[in-house]
Design an enzyme around this catalytic site. Sequence first.
Site, PDB file in Angstrom:
ATOM      1  N   HIS A 243       8.370  -3.546   3.157  1.00  0.00           N
ATOM      2  CA  HIS A 243       8.183  -2.112   2.922  1.00  0.00           C
ATOM      3  C   HIS A 243       8.688  -1.337   4.122  1.00  0.00           C
ATOM      4  O   HIS A 243       8.560  -1.785   5.268  1.00  0.00           O
ATOM      5  CB  HIS A 243       6.708  -1.789   2.666  1.00  0.00           C
TER       6      HIS A 243
ATOM      7  N   ASP B 226       4.301  -3.530  -5.476  1.00  0.00           N
ATOM      8  CA  ASP B 226       5.019  -3.993  -6.662  1.00  0.00           C
ATOM      9  C   ASP B 226       4.875  -5.498  -6.887  1.00  0.00           C
ATOM     10  O   ASP B 226       5.032  -5.972  -8.008  1.00  0.00           O
ATOM     11  CB  ASP B 226       6.507  -3.647  -6.546  1.00  0.00           C
TER      12      ASP B 226
END
Length: 411
Positions: free
Chosen positions: A288, A348
């Site tokens: 991320h 996700d």
Amino acid sequence: MLPQIKDALKKLEDKELEKKYLQLITTLLEKGYFPGLEGVPVAKSSISNIDGDKGLLTFRGYPVQELAKHGSYEEICFLLLKGDLPLLEERIELTEDLLDHKELDDSIAETIVSMDDDLHPMHMLSSSILQLQSADAGCFNVENYQHNLNRAVQLIAKFPTILGTYRKQDPNFAEGETFDSLARYILYCFNEELAKQEKWINIFEQLLILHVDHTMNNSTFSVRAVGSSKASIYASIATAVNSLSGPLHGGANERVIKMLEEIGDPENVEAYLEEKINNKEKIMGIGHRVYQTYDPRALYLKENIIPRIFNEQSDVDPELDNLYQIAKKLEKTALDKFADKDIYPNVDFWSGLVMRAMDIEPKYFTTIFALGRVIGWTSHWVENMEVKNKIYRPKQLYDGFNTRHIIREEK
């Protein structure tokens, strides 16, 4: 020049700010611009905040984990739009308001049903949001705070109806049904049977809350950039939906499931990961931009929601359980390889498995993300209308030809 800048920055009391400013200035000196505007502040906002080092995400100061565990969709909607958690009567009033405004005009619903079945739901959603503009003649007047707030609530209410109408190809798919919460209604749009079960409504509501906002991500930036031109809420939110549809943003959850299916078996995980690393390819759901530790939303899913699905149920579908076993092996292997590089699973990575367990079609995964994030998008749009922000007009560095002229031979 850089040594003098470092000396000047040392006068800042906030050492974290000193570090960020130094990084920005160094990037500017080295490249002459900021690729992707990474790290560049473009707006002030009080809606959400991230501490990437600590793995902390807060909405109006409240940690997202606490809100997911103890809050409802309506409470978080009230919190982001109005600044604080609601009183009981305020929550009830908002629930009624949302449910009262969930219906679509007949002409818009019929247009949605007429759209091609092969159109991805995210692209259908963005175009349908723009259609809502045709039924709201006053939407171009964005100067009234209360009107903006009302439109935000009404747009949030219509999001699930747009998706339910398209998915079921029926403008009257919920006719005769009553709902006690928007979360139950949203789940009904995707799975009527699970919408009768409190356990699944609770899991689904927590999933929505985890996705509600995430500071100045790409889709939120889109909302504020488009909104800065005084465009309507519909134009602004439709743009955000298009941004979220990309595989580097919300579309990653759909691709995580495809990745797990491609791996096929837990025994294939290490070879798959090695191949991706050797080819310098992105591994969906891993890493991320802002977290240097485990994404708190992903950690909440892993520790609080995934066990309720795979550990409490004895009748888990074997195919789904295999995907879960692959995901566990992939997470462990990735952590072993990347943890020293501050690369961890993101939201996700686990969210796709949760939606798959609810028998939601993968092509609708990103729309679930949008159903949570629309609260954040509309809150940013309302906030941006109030701060009288300048129209976004960043500068480019020209990298083309110098001035040249057309030369024609005379006949």
